[in-house]
Design an enzyme around this catalytic site. Structure first.
Site, PDB file in Angstrom:
ATOM      1  CG  ASP A  52     -23.889 -31.593  10.320  1.00 50.49           C
ATOM      2  OD1 ASP A  52     -22.927 -31.055   9.737  1.00 50.49           O
ATOM      3  OD2 ASP A  52     -23.870 -32.764  10.739  1.00 50.49           O
ATOM      4  N   GLY A  53     -26.856 -28.063  11.095  1.00 51.83           N
ATOM      5  CA  GLY A  53     -28.121 -27.339  11.011  1.00 51.83           C
ATOM      6  C   GLY A  53     -28.012 -26.116  10.119  1.00 51.83           C
TER       7      GLY A  53
END
EC number: 2.7.1.23
Length: 267
Positions: A54-55
């Site tokens: 997700d980062g």
């Protein structure tokens, strides 16, 4: 021929990616090269392919917004809430994109303006105290009305997509990404009656760091999607509102937010 910019969390995974796709039918260009290409060439690309967690996905959001390209999130990380497509599912998704059958999600973005600079966030803007650990005081205005002053560790302004991120950890509600709202969640408020609350996403929210009393001042930061960190000055307004256009995400037709939510949280 499909054309993608790509952002890869770990370049060592690139051979693994090429094993899953037919590289003769796909053009892959590193995302960092996008600013070097003329606009008329950029618009010929189909999407930005994000391979990671997700980062990594959040790092690609400003590029997708600026160049109006959809994102494809392939999970090579751990949690993978935003990167919902597995590497094994990628060839199938690419075929659907080529046939025009891929599902297009639209996610509301938060536009944040501070000192004549504007940023976009898919998850949140978080105003947080620094290393001294002192209480900070944040004036909160909604649609021009002074609602309250929040004493505590800070405040999160979150989109529905970001409701399952920092907002959730701070005690905020889970919000379906199709809901047309934002949520304001105090971080460890010094007043027990201050609770998260939801506002329509067509409202503008303004947050101002109040002047401190005597003694050493606390350093206060604005963290945007965990990617951009700004130092906030006293009496300088932070403006939060809905961005003019949404983020587009290409995914599989069978992907369902409620199923993903249940799976990730073990409900």
């Amino acid at each position: 021929m499909l054309k993608f910019f790509y952002l890869l969390k770990d370049p060592r995974n690139l051979p693994q990616v090429f094993e899953k796709i037919n590289s003769k039918e796909i053009i892959l260009v590193p995302l960092e090269k996008i600013s070097e290409l003329p606009k008329e060439e950029v618009i010929t690309f189909d999407a930005i392919l994000v391979l990671g967690g997700d980062g990594t996905f959040l790092r690609a959001v400003p590029f997708a917004y600026t160049y109006d390209l959809p994102l494809i999130g392939v999970n090579l990380g751990n949690f993978g809430f935003l990167t919902e497509v597995s590497l094994e599912e990628l060839p199938y998704l690419l075929r659907l994109i080529k046939e025009g059958e891929a599902k297009i999600q639209k996610r509301t973005l938060l536009e944040i303006t501070y000192q004549n600079e504007t940023f976009v966030a898919l998850n949140e803007g978080a105003i947080m105290k620094g290393p001294l650990g002192k209480v900070i005081y944040l004036s909160l205005q909604v649609e021009g009305y002074h609602l309250t002053t929040i004493p505590g560790d800070g405040l999160i302004i979150s989109t529905p997509t970001g409701s399952t991120a920092y907002n959730l950890s701070a005690g905020g509600p889970v919000i379906h990404p199709e809901a047309q709202v934002f949520v304001c969640t105090p971080i460890c408020a010094f007043k027990i009656n201050l609770r998260p609350f939801v506002i329509p996403d067509n409202f503008e929210t303004v947050v101002i760091l109040n002047k401190k009393g005597k003694g050493e001042n606390e350093e206060v930061h604005l963290l945007i999607d965990g990617q951009i960190n700004l130092v906030v000055q006293e009496d300088q307004p932070l403006r939060f509102k809905k961005a003019p256009k949404p983020l587009k995400i290409l995914t599989l037709p069978e992907k369902n937010y409620l199923k993903i939510l249940k799976s990730k949280f073990n409900w």
